[in-house]
Write a protein that holds these residues in place. Structure first.
Motif, PDB file in Angstrom:
ATOM      1  N   THR A  93      22.387   0.671   5.532  1.00 20.49           N
ATOM      2  CA  THR A  93      22.043  -0.254   4.450  1.00 20.49           C
ATOM      3  C   THR A  93      20.547  -0.081   4.185  1.00 20.49           C
ATOM      4  O   THR A  93      19.821   0.517   4.990  1.00 20.49           O
ATOM      5  N   LEU A  94      20.075  -0.623   3.060  1.00 17.97           N
ATOM      6  CA  LEU A  94      18.634  -0.547   2.763  1.00 17.97           C
ATOM      7  C   LEU A  94      17.813  -1.235   3.845  1.00 17.97           C
ATOM      8  O   LEU A  94      16.754  -0.742   4.237  1.00 17.97           O
ATOM      9  N   ASP A  95      18.308  -2.347   4.357  1.00 16.35           N
ATOM     10  CA  ASP A  95      17.587  -3.066   5.416  1.00 16.35           C
ATOM     11  C   ASP A  95      17.511  -2.239   6.695  1.00 16.35           C
ATOM     12  O   ASP A  95      16.468  -2.201   7.361  1.00 16.35           O
ATOM     13  N   ALA A  96      18.615  -1.558   7.026  1.00 14.32           N
ATOM     14  CA  ALA A  96      18.629  -0.708   8.221  1.00 14.32           C
ATOM     15  C   ALA A  96      17.681   0.479   8.044  1.00 14.32           C
ATOM     16  O   ALA A  96      16.967   0.876   8.975  1.00 14.32           O
ATOM     17  N   LEU A  97      17.670   1.044   6.832  1.00 14.04           N
ATOM     18  CA  LEU A  97      16.758   2.156   6.547  1.00 14.04           C
ATOM     19  C   LEU A  97      15.307   1.676   6.657  1.00 14.04           C
ATOM     20  O   LEU A  97      14.459   2.359   7.245  1.00 14.04           O
ATOM     21  N   ARG A  98      15.045   0.486   6.122  1.00 11.16           N
ATOM     22  CA  ARG A  98      13.683  -0.062   6.196  1.00 11.16           C
ATOM     23  C   ARG A  98      13.247  -0.214   7.648  1.00 11.16           C
ATOM     24  O   ARG A  98      12.092   0.073   8.002  1.00 11.16           O
ATOM     25  N   HIS A  99      14.172  -0.648   8.505  1.00  9.26           N
ATOM     26  CA  HIS A  99      13.864  -0.795   9.929  1.00  9.26           C
ATOM     27  C   HIS A  99      13.502   0.570  10.533  1.00  9.26           C
ATOM     28  O   HIS A  99      12.524   0.676  11.289  1.00  9.26           O
ATOM     29  N   GLU A 100      14.277   1.599  10.191  1.00 14.06           N
ATOM     30  CA  GLU A 100      13.991   2.962  10.683  1.00 14.06           C
ATOM     31  C   GLU A 100      12.603   3.421  10.230  1.00 14.06           C
ATOM     32  O   GLU A 100      11.846   4.013  10.998  1.00 14.06           O
ATOM     33  N   ARG A 136     -11.834   6.410   0.856  1.00 13.66           N
ATOM     34  CA  ARG A 136     -12.888   5.446   0.493  1.00 13.66           C
ATOM     35  C   ARG A 136     -12.337   4.027   0.410  1.00 13.66           C
ATOM     36  O   ARG A 136     -13.018   3.056   0.733  1.00 13.66           O
ATOM     37  N   ALA A 137     -11.076   3.923  -0.026  1.00  9.84           N
ATOM     38  CA  ALA A 137     -10.438   2.602  -0.156  1.00  9.84           C
ATOM     39  C   ALA A 137      -9.984   2.051   1.198  1.00  9.84           C
ATOM     40  O   ALA A 137      -9.460   0.936   1.283  1.00  9.84           O
ATOM     41  N   GLY A 138     -10.144   2.857   2.250  1.00  2.83           N
ATOM     42  CA  GLY A 138      -9.821   2.384   3.597  1.00  2.83           C
ATOM     43  C   GLY A 138      -8.378   2.579   4.031  1.00  2.83           C
ATOM     44  O   GLY A 138      -7.910   1.919   4.957  1.00  2.83           O
ATOM     45  N   ALA A 139      -7.656   3.493   3.366  1.00  2.38           N
ATOM     46  CA  ALA A 139      -6.253   3.747   3.745  1.00  2.38           C
ATOM     47  C   ALA A 139      -6.188   4.273   5.184  1.00  2.38           C
ATOM     48  O   ALA A 139      -6.947   5.170   5.551  1.00  2.38           O
ATOM     49  N   ARG A 140      -5.289   3.696   5.975  1.00  4.99           N
ATOM     50  CA  ARG A 140      -5.120   4.167   7.362  1.00  4.99           C
ATOM     51  C   ARG A 140      -4.206   5.391   7.420  1.00  4.99           C
ATOM     52  O   ARG A 140      -4.222   6.143   8.383  1.00  4.99           O
ATOM     53  N   CYS A 141      -3.392   5.519   6.376  1.00  4.99           N
ATOM     54  CA  CYS A 141      -2.376   6.581   6.380  1.00  4.99           C
ATOM     55  C   CYS A 141      -2.175   7.085   4.951  1.00  4.99           C
ATOM     56  O   CYS A 141      -2.059   6.290   4.025  1.00  4.99           O
ATOM     57  N   ILE A 142      -2.169   8.402   4.790  1.00  4.00           N
ATOM     58  CA  ILE A 142      -1.876   9.018   3.500  1.00  4.00           C
ATOM     59  C   ILE A 142      -0.562   9.778   3.650  1.00  4.00           C
ATOM     60  O   ILE A 142      -0.412  10.572   4.587  1.00  4.00           O
ATOM     61  N   VAL A 143       0.390   9.504   2.754  1.00  2.00           N
ATOM     62  CA  VAL A 143       1.682  10.198   2.798  1.00  2.00           C
ATOM     63  C   VAL A 143       1.758  11.175   1.632  1.00  2.00           C
ATOM     64  O   VAL A 143       1.683  10.788   0.476  1.00  2.00           O
ATOM     65  N   LEU A 166       9.508   6.834   0.730  1.00  2.00           N
ATOM     66  CA  LEU A 166       8.106   6.824   0.292  1.00  2.00           C
ATOM     67  C   LEU A 166       7.707   5.431  -0.199  1.00  2.00           C
ATOM     68  O   LEU A 166       6.634   4.927   0.136  1.00  2.00           O
ATOM     69  N   ALA A 167       8.577   4.796  -0.993  1.00  2.00           N
ATOM     70  CA  ALA A 167       8.293   3.447  -1.508  1.00  2.00           C
ATOM     71  C   ALA A 167       8.150   2.453  -0.351  1.00  2.00           C
ATOM     72  O   ALA A 167       7.286   1.570  -0.377  1.00  2.00           O
ATOM     73  N   MET A 168       8.976   2.611   0.675  1.00  2.00           N
ATOM     74  CA  MET A 168       8.904   1.722   1.840  1.00  2.00           C
ATOM     75  C   MET A 168       7.590   1.932   2.598  1.00  2.00           C
ATOM     76  O   MET A 168       6.959   0.964   3.045  1.00  2.00           O
ATOM     77  N   LEU A 169       7.172   3.184   2.751  1.00  2.00           N
ATOM     78  CA  LEU A 169       5.904   3.481   3.436  1.00  2.00           C
ATOM     79  C   LEU A 169       4.727   2.915   2.635  1.00  2.00           C
ATOM     80  O   LEU A 169       3.772   2.394   3.206  1.00  2.00           O
ATOM     81  N   GLN A 170       4.834   3.032   1.310  1.00  2.00           N
ATOM     82  CA  GLN A 170       3.778   2.493   0.446  1.00  2.00           C
ATOM     83  C   GLN A 170       3.685   0.972   0.617  1.00  2.00           C
ATOM     84  O   GLN A 170       2.587   0.409   0.681  1.00  2.00           O
ATOM     85  N   ALA A 171       4.843   0.319   0.711  1.00  2.00           N
ATOM     86  CA  ALA A 171       4.866  -1.139   0.903  1.00  2.00           C
ATOM     87  C   ALA A 171       4.232  -1.539   2.236  1.00  2.00           C
ATOM     88  O   ALA A 171       3.690  -2.636   2.375  1.00  2.00           O
ATOM     89  N   LEU A 172       4.270  -0.613   3.207  1.00  2.00           N
ATOM     90  CA  LEU A 172       3.674  -0.881   4.525  1.00  2.00           C
ATOM     91  C   LEU A 172       2.176  -0.556   4.548  1.00  2.00           C
ATOM     92  O   LEU A 172       1.512  -0.714   5.570  1.00  2.00           O
ATOM     93  N   GLY A 173       1.652  -0.049   3.420  1.00  2.00           N
ATOM     94  CA  GLY A 173       0.206   0.194   3.340  1.00  2.00           C
ATOM     95  C   GLY A 173      -0.213   1.649   3.258  1.00  2.00           C
ATOM     96  O   GLY A 173      -1.414   1.944   3.246  1.00  2.00           O
ATOM     97  N   ALA A 174       0.744   2.574   3.231  1.00  2.00           N
ATOM     98  CA  ALA A 174       0.383   3.994   3.109  1.00  2.00           C
ATOM     99  C   ALA A 174      -0.052   4.308   1.680  1.00  2.00           C
ATOM    100  O   ALA A 174       0.453   3.708   0.723  1.00  2.00           O
ATOM    101  N   ALA A 175      -0.984   5.239   1.544  1.00  2.00           N
ATOM    102  CA  ALA A 175      -1.400   5.703   0.217  1.00  2.00           C
ATOM    103  C   ALA A 175      -0.568   6.940  -0.122  1.00  2.00           C
ATOM    104  O   ALA A 175      -0.624   7.932   0.604  1.00  2.00           O
ATOM    105  N   PRO A 176       0.242   6.882  -1.194  1.00  2.00           N
ATOM    106  CA  PRO A 176       1.099   8.029  -1.507  1.00  2.00           C
ATOM    107  C   PRO A 176       0.387   9.062  -2.382  1.00  2.00           C
ATOM    108  O   PRO A 176      -0.366   8.702  -3.291  1.00  2.00           O
ATOM    109  N   GLN A 216       9.863   1.648  12.118  1.00  2.00           N
ATOM    110  CA  GLN A 216       9.719   2.215  13.471  1.00  2.00           C
ATOM    111  C   GLN A 216       8.889   3.503  13.422  1.00  2.00           C
ATOM    112  O   GLN A 216       8.001   3.719  14.238  1.00  2.00           O
ATOM    113  N   ALA A 217       9.208   4.365  12.429  1.00  2.00           N
ATOM    114  CA  ALA A 217       8.474   5.634  12.288  1.00  2.00           C
ATOM    115  C   ALA A 217       7.016   5.342  11.925  1.00  2.00           C
ATOM    116  O   ALA A 217       6.095   5.939  12.501  1.00  2.00           O
ATOM    117  N   ALA A 218       6.807   4.425  10.979  1.00  2.00           N
ATOM    118  CA  ALA A 218       5.454   4.107  10.508  1.00  2.00           C
ATOM    119  C   ALA A 218       4.583   3.558  11.638  1.00  2.00           C
ATOM    120  O   ALA A 218       3.378   3.832  11.693  1.00  2.00           O
TER     121      ALA A 218
END
Length: 201
Positions: A184-191, A106-113, A20-30, A194-196
């Motif tokens: 690893t965290l980096d490998a998870l971030r890559h996954e 309203r804030a223009g989020a492209r994705c809500i998680v 969830l934190a990684m998706l938020q960093a990519l711009g998702a609204a949690p 890809q999903a995002a």
């Protein structure tokens, strides 16, 4: 533009919060359904007056929050007590989620998680979501992670896992699966990236 609505779920220790934190960093609204639910029964929460009226003042702790231990006892002795509590809490949670969705839109989020631990169990969520993203790993990995970060014993963690939706059921409900096993965290971030990418982030 209407944001894409993603339901995020996974068993205890799967790494759902990290994803969830990684998706938020990519711009998702949690939107954290659990946190919203907890807030309604905290001191000064929106559900407290109705709980006091329905169950009595004994169910409100000294700090003004729901006395969770007493409510657990009541639900154990009288299963309909849980339903009565849910009838108070669920509409309030629904209203707050709707408010947060409107705010994110309203804030223009492209994705809500939507972070929904009981997404598979509840059955009422699927129609409100565009996609379901499941974070998955082996049960023994879940046990090892939770034991490492908490005071729980392995058997206690296994009991929690047994009370959650079966792994196969979660996977069957998934549109996308992030397998968080031996990464690893980096490998998870890559996954996660890809999903995002498949839902517009």
């Amino acid at each position: 533009m209407t944001p894409v609505r993603i339901g995020l779920t996974g068993g205890i220790g799967s790494g759902k919060s990290t994803v969830l934190a990684m998706l938020q960093a990519l711009g998702a609204a949690p939107i954290d359904a659990d946190a919203i639910s907890r807030a309604t029964t905290a001191a000064g929460g929106a559900a407290i007056a109705a709980i006091r009226e329905r169950f009595g003042p004994d169910f409100i702790a000294a700090d003004g929050a729901l006395d969770r231990a007493r409510m657990r006892e009541a639900a154990y002795a009288r299963p309909e007590a849980r339903r009565e509590l849910e009838q108070i809490i669920h509409p309030l949670v629904g209203q707050e989620i709707a408010r947060q969705v409107e705010e994110a839109t309203r804030a223009g989020a492209r994705c809500i998680v939507f972070d929904i631990p009981l997404l598979v169990e509840s059955g009422r969520w699927r129609a409100q979501l565009d996609r379901v993203l499941v974070v998955d790993c082996a049960p023994e990995t879940q046990v090892a992670r939770v034991v490492a970060r908490s005071a729980l014993q392995p058997d206690e963690v296994r009991a929690i896992i047994a009370a959650q939706a079966p792994r196969a059921l979660r996977l069957a409900a998934a549109d996308l699966v992030v397998c968080n096993e031996g990464l690893t965290l980096d490998a998870l971030r890559h996954e996660v990236e890809q999903a995002a990418h498949t839902f517009g982030l």
